[in-house]
Design a protein around this motif. Structure first.
Motif, PDB file in Angstrom:
ATOM      1  N   GLU A 146      20.484 -13.926 -12.683  1.00  0.00           N
ATOM      2  CA  GLU A 146      19.937 -13.884 -11.197  1.00  0.00           C
ATOM      3  C   GLU A 146      20.714 -15.130 -10.627  1.00  0.00           C
ATOM      4  OE1 GLU A 146      15.564 -14.086 -11.214  1.00  0.00           O
ATOM      5  OE2 GLU A 146      15.490 -13.164 -13.026  1.00  0.00           O
ATOM      6  N   ALA A 147      21.570 -14.739  -9.820  1.00  0.00           N
ATOM      7  CA  ALA A 147      22.532 -15.921  -9.126  1.00  0.00           C
ATOM      8  C   ALA A 147      21.736 -17.107  -8.507  1.00  0.00           C
ATOM      9  CB  ALA A 147      23.326 -15.265  -8.054  1.00  0.00           C
ATOM     10  N   GLY A 148      22.285 -18.315  -9.227  1.00  0.00           N
ATOM     11  CA  GLY A 148      21.910 -19.565  -8.542  1.00  0.00           C
ATOM     12  C   GLY A 148      22.825 -19.936  -7.396  1.00  0.00           C
ATOM     13  N   GLU A 149      22.385 -20.907  -6.616  1.00  0.00           N
ATOM     14  CA  GLU A 149      22.943 -21.405  -5.563  1.00  0.00           C
ATOM     15  C   GLU A 149      24.622 -21.271  -5.550  1.00  0.00           C
ATOM     16  OE1 GLU A 149      21.935 -21.795  -2.349  1.00  0.00           O
ATOM     17  OE2 GLU A 149      19.703 -21.403  -2.811  1.00  0.00           O
ATOM     18  N   GLU A 150      24.910 -22.142  -6.701  1.00  0.00           N
ATOM     19  CA  GLU A 150      26.608 -22.225  -6.742  1.00  0.00           C
ATOM     20  C   GLU A 150      27.037 -21.025  -7.111  1.00  0.00           C
ATOM     21  OE1 GLU A 150      28.537 -25.818  -8.538  1.00  0.00           O
ATOM     22  OE2 GLU A 150      29.205 -24.320  -9.661  1.00  0.00           O
ATOM     23  N   LEU A 151      26.632 -20.215  -7.878  1.00  0.00           N
ATOM     24  CA  LEU A 151      27.432 -18.826  -8.414  1.00  0.00           C
ATOM     25  C   LEU A 151      27.295 -17.909  -7.150  1.00  0.00           C
ATOM     26  CD1 LEU A 151      28.502 -17.160 -10.403  1.00  0.00           C
ATOM     27  CD2 LEU A 151      26.276 -16.580 -11.246  1.00  0.00           C
ATOM     28  N   ALA A 152      25.927 -17.854  -6.494  1.00  0.00           N
ATOM     29  CA  ALA A 152      26.010 -17.093  -5.357  1.00  0.00           C
ATOM     30  C   ALA A 152      26.844 -17.441  -4.178  1.00  0.00           C
ATOM     31  CB  ALA A 152      24.454 -17.055  -4.792  1.00  0.00           C
ATOM     32  N   SER A 153      27.083 -18.601  -3.963  1.00  0.00           N
ATOM     33  CA  SER A 153      27.980 -19.237  -2.905  1.00  0.00           C
ATOM     34  C   SER A 153      29.651 -18.607  -3.421  1.00  0.00           C
ATOM     35  CB  SER A 153      27.936 -20.571  -2.704  1.00  0.00           C
ATOM     36  OG  SER A 153      28.872 -21.172  -1.896  1.00  0.00           O
ATOM     37  N   CYS A 154      30.036 -19.094  -4.544  1.00  0.00           N
ATOM     38  CA  CYS A 154      31.205 -18.788  -5.286  1.00  0.00           C
ATOM     39  C   CYS A 154      31.526 -17.215  -5.041  1.00  0.00           C
ATOM     40  CB  CYS A 154      31.334 -19.093  -6.683  1.00  0.00           C
ATOM     41  SG  CYS A 154      31.537 -20.982  -6.921  1.00  0.00           S
ATOM     42  N   PHE A 155      30.700 -16.199  -5.193  1.00  0.00           N
ATOM     43  CA  PHE A 155      30.567 -14.981  -4.946  1.00  0.00           C
ATOM     44  C   PHE A 155      30.449 -14.223  -3.869  1.00  0.00           C
ATOM     45  CE2 PHE A 155      30.442 -13.806  -9.959  1.00  0.00           C
ATOM     46  CZ  PHE A 155      31.422 -14.455 -10.149  1.00  0.00           C
ATOM     47  N   GLY A 156      29.833 -14.984  -2.668  1.00  0.00           N
ATOM     48  CA  GLY A 156      29.519 -14.411  -1.407  1.00  0.00           C
ATOM     49  C   GLY A 156      28.610 -13.816  -1.667  1.00  0.00           C
ATOM     50  N   ALA A 157      27.499 -13.975  -2.512  1.00  0.00           N
ATOM     51  CA  ALA A 157      26.285 -13.109  -2.723  1.00  0.00           C
ATOM     52  C   ALA A 157      25.128 -13.863  -2.311  1.00  0.00           C
ATOM     53  CB  ALA A 157      26.154 -12.641  -4.151  1.00  0.00           C
ATOM     54  N   ASP A 158      24.050 -13.340  -2.248  1.00  0.00           N
ATOM     55  CA  ASP A 158      22.536 -13.926  -2.014  1.00  0.00           C
ATOM     56  C   ASP A 158      22.132 -14.497  -3.274  1.00  0.00           C
ATOM     57  OD1 ASP A 158      22.729 -13.228   0.675  1.00  0.00           O
ATOM     58  OD2 ASP A 158      21.911 -11.184   0.020  1.00  0.00           O
ATOM     59  N   PRO A 159      21.549 -15.765  -3.058  1.00  0.00           N
ATOM     60  CA  PRO A 159      20.826 -16.343  -4.346  1.00  0.00           C
ATOM     61  C   PRO A 159      19.676 -15.263  -4.957  1.00  0.00           C
ATOM     62  CG  PRO A 159      20.933 -17.774  -2.629  1.00  0.00           C
ATOM     63  CD  PRO A 159      21.362 -16.476  -2.020  1.00  0.00           C
ATOM     64  N   GLY A 160      19.767 -15.109  -6.058  1.00  0.00           N
ATOM     65  CA  GLY A 160      18.750 -14.248  -6.634  1.00  0.00           C
ATOM     66  C   GLY A 160      19.526 -12.829  -7.301  1.00  0.00           C
ATOM     67  N   ALA A 161      20.691 -12.636  -6.568  1.00  0.00           N
ATOM     68  CA  ALA A 161      21.360 -11.374  -6.761  1.00  0.00           C
ATOM     69  C   ALA A 161      21.660 -11.143  -8.241  1.00  0.00           C
ATOM     70  CB  ALA A 161      22.745 -11.248  -5.938  1.00  0.00           C
ATOM     71  N   ASP A 162      21.545 -10.017  -8.620  1.00  0.00           N
ATOM     72  CA  ASP A 162      22.130  -9.610  -9.945  1.00  0.00           C
ATOM     73  C   ASP A 162      23.539  -9.650 -10.163  1.00  0.00           C
ATOM     74  OD1 ASP A 162      19.525  -9.349 -11.038  1.00  0.00           O
ATOM     75  OD2 ASP A 162      19.520  -6.984 -10.711  1.00  0.00           O
ATOM     76  N   ILE A 163      23.947 -10.561 -11.211  1.00  0.00           N
ATOM     77  CA  ILE A 163      25.647 -10.688 -11.321  1.00  0.00           C
ATOM     78  C   ILE A 163      25.563 -10.651 -13.009  1.00  0.00           C
ATOM     79  CG2 ILE A 163      27.485 -12.249 -11.488  1.00  0.00           C
ATOM     80  CD1 ILE A 163      26.125 -12.957  -8.572  1.00  0.00           C
ATOM     81  N   PHE A 164      26.681 -10.102 -13.507  1.00  0.00           N
ATOM     82  CA  PHE A 164      26.810  -9.990 -15.027  1.00  0.00           C
ATOM     83  C   PHE A 164      27.868 -10.864 -15.595  1.00  0.00           C
ATOM     84  CE2 PHE A 164      24.787  -6.344 -13.072  1.00  0.00           C
ATOM     85  CZ  PHE A 164      23.654  -6.135 -14.027  1.00  0.00           C
ATOM     86  N   GLY A 165      27.384 -11.230 -16.998  1.00  0.00           N
ATOM     87  CA  GLY A 165      28.230 -12.135 -17.617  1.00  0.00           C
ATOM     88  C   GLY A 165      28.231 -11.881 -19.117  1.00  0.00           C
ATOM     89  N   ARG A 166      29.174 -12.756 -19.568  1.00  0.00           N
ATOM     90  CA  ARG A 166      29.069 -12.807 -21.230  1.00  0.00           C
ATOM     91  C   ARG A 166      29.491 -14.130 -21.537  1.00  0.00           C
ATOM     92  NH1 ARG A 166      34.542 -10.052 -23.690  1.00  0.00           N
ATOM     93  NH2 ARG A 166      36.048 -11.964 -22.980  1.00  0.00           N
ATOM     94  N   THR A 167      29.017 -14.226 -23.145  1.00  0.00           N
ATOM     95  CA  THR A 167      29.304 -15.437 -23.838  1.00  0.00           C
ATOM     96  C   THR A 167      30.276 -14.875 -24.976  1.00  0.00           C
ATOM     97  OG1 THR A 167      27.217 -15.380 -25.121  1.00  0.00           O
ATOM     98  CG2 THR A 167      27.321 -17.005 -23.262  1.00  0.00           C
ATOM     99  N   ALA A 168      31.135 -15.743 -25.382  1.00  0.00           N
ATOM    100  CA  ALA A 168      32.291 -15.376 -26.320  1.00  0.00           C
ATOM    101  C   ALA A 168      32.740 -16.633 -27.092  1.00  0.00           C
ATOM    102  CB  ALA A 168      33.117 -14.198 -25.711  1.00  0.00           C
ATOM    103  N   TRP A 169      33.438 -16.216 -28.223  1.00  0.00           N
ATOM    104  CA  TRP A 169      34.150 -17.403 -29.020  1.00  0.00           C
ATOM    105  C   TRP A 169      35.392 -17.053 -28.986  1.00  0.00           C
ATOM    106  CZ3 TRP A 169      34.113 -22.240 -30.540  1.00  0.00           C
ATOM    107  CH2 TRP A 169      32.836 -22.771 -30.909  1.00  0.00           C
ATOM    108  N   MET A 170      36.186 -17.642 -28.676  1.00  0.00           N
ATOM    109  CA  MET A 170      37.955 -17.331 -28.950  1.00  0.00           C
ATOM    110  C   MET A 170      38.327 -18.234 -30.349  1.00  0.00           C
ATOM    111  SD  MET A 170      41.073 -17.343 -26.602  1.00  0.00           S
ATOM    112  CE  MET A 170      40.233 -16.383 -25.342  1.00  0.00           C
ATOM    113  N   PHE A 171      38.886 -17.541 -31.148  1.00  0.00           N
ATOM    114  CA  PHE A 171      39.413 -18.101 -32.443  1.00  0.00           C
ATOM    115  C   PHE A 171      40.905 -18.280 -32.163  1.00  0.00           C
ATOM    116  CE2 PHE A 171      35.305 -16.640 -33.433  1.00  0.00           C
ATOM    117  CZ  PHE A 171      34.655 -17.489 -34.597  1.00  0.00           C
TER     118      PHE A 171
END
Length: 187
Positions: A146-171
């Motif tokens: 659920e996009a926070g203020e900064e993420l929403a602003s960077c993506f041109g989305a509304d705060p709370g919009a559903d956006i998708f991501g991941r965590t990963a390790w690079m070896f």
């Protein structure tokens, strides 16, 4: 997990709160509220962009049919670790395609690679590939955010919009070297 990198009982975990806390020290993150999801719960494009064990730079460039640039929003540097909060933007039109936070154990990387990373001009994946750093990516978790203020602003989305991501390790060269939070803009 996509590749056998080391003994699974010895694998480090990306500590999401710790990684985000590098740039958002209070508990009210500008990134958003994270909900772990299964790949089947994501839109097809998000699944294609996130559910893999490849370099995100390569995947993003393939998806958008062109190269991307990196914009470093904030960074922290110490003797052992370098962390940064970034945007990847399309070279063709400057559109933001990814938001990310990375923490790198610089001792695992050659000095020339460290220097190029600190120059802030080339996306991390492209630097590692161009210097033939032996690397493997281990996908850890997928998220609906659920996009926070900064993420929403960077993506041109509304705060709370559903956006998708991941965590990963690079070896790199067989050692856990880079913690990743990668969030894609489907808009």
């Amino acid at each position: 997990m996509c590749a056998d990198i080391v003994n699974p009982t010895e694998l480090p975990q990306v500590e999401l709160d710790e990684l985000i806390g590098l740039f958002f020290p209070d508990t009210d993150s500008g990134v958003g509220v994270f909900h772990e999801v299964d790949a089947s719960e994501m839109p097809a494009d998000a699944n294609r962009l996130l559910n893999h064990c490849e370099h995100m730079t390569v995947t993003i460039e393939d998806f958008h049919h062109g190269e991307v640039d990196v914009k470093v929003l904030e960074e922290h540097d110490s003797d052992t670790h370098y962390s940064r909060k970034i945007l990847l933007t399309r070279k063709s039109d400057g559109g933001v395609v990814q938001y990310g936070i990375v923490r790198l154990d610089m001792s695992t990387l050659p000095q020339v690679v460290q220097d190029q990373i600190r120059e802030r001009k080339i996306p991390l994946g492209r630097i590692l590939i161009s210097h033939d750093v032996m690397r493997a990516v281990r996908l850890e978790k997928l998220f609906r955010i659920e996009a926070g203020e900064e993420l929403a602003s960077c993506f041109g989305a509304d705060p709370g919009a559903d956006i998708f991501g991941r965590t990963a390790w690079m070896f790199c060269n067989g050692k856990p070297a880079i913690e990743l939070l990668e969030i894609v803009n489907l808009g």
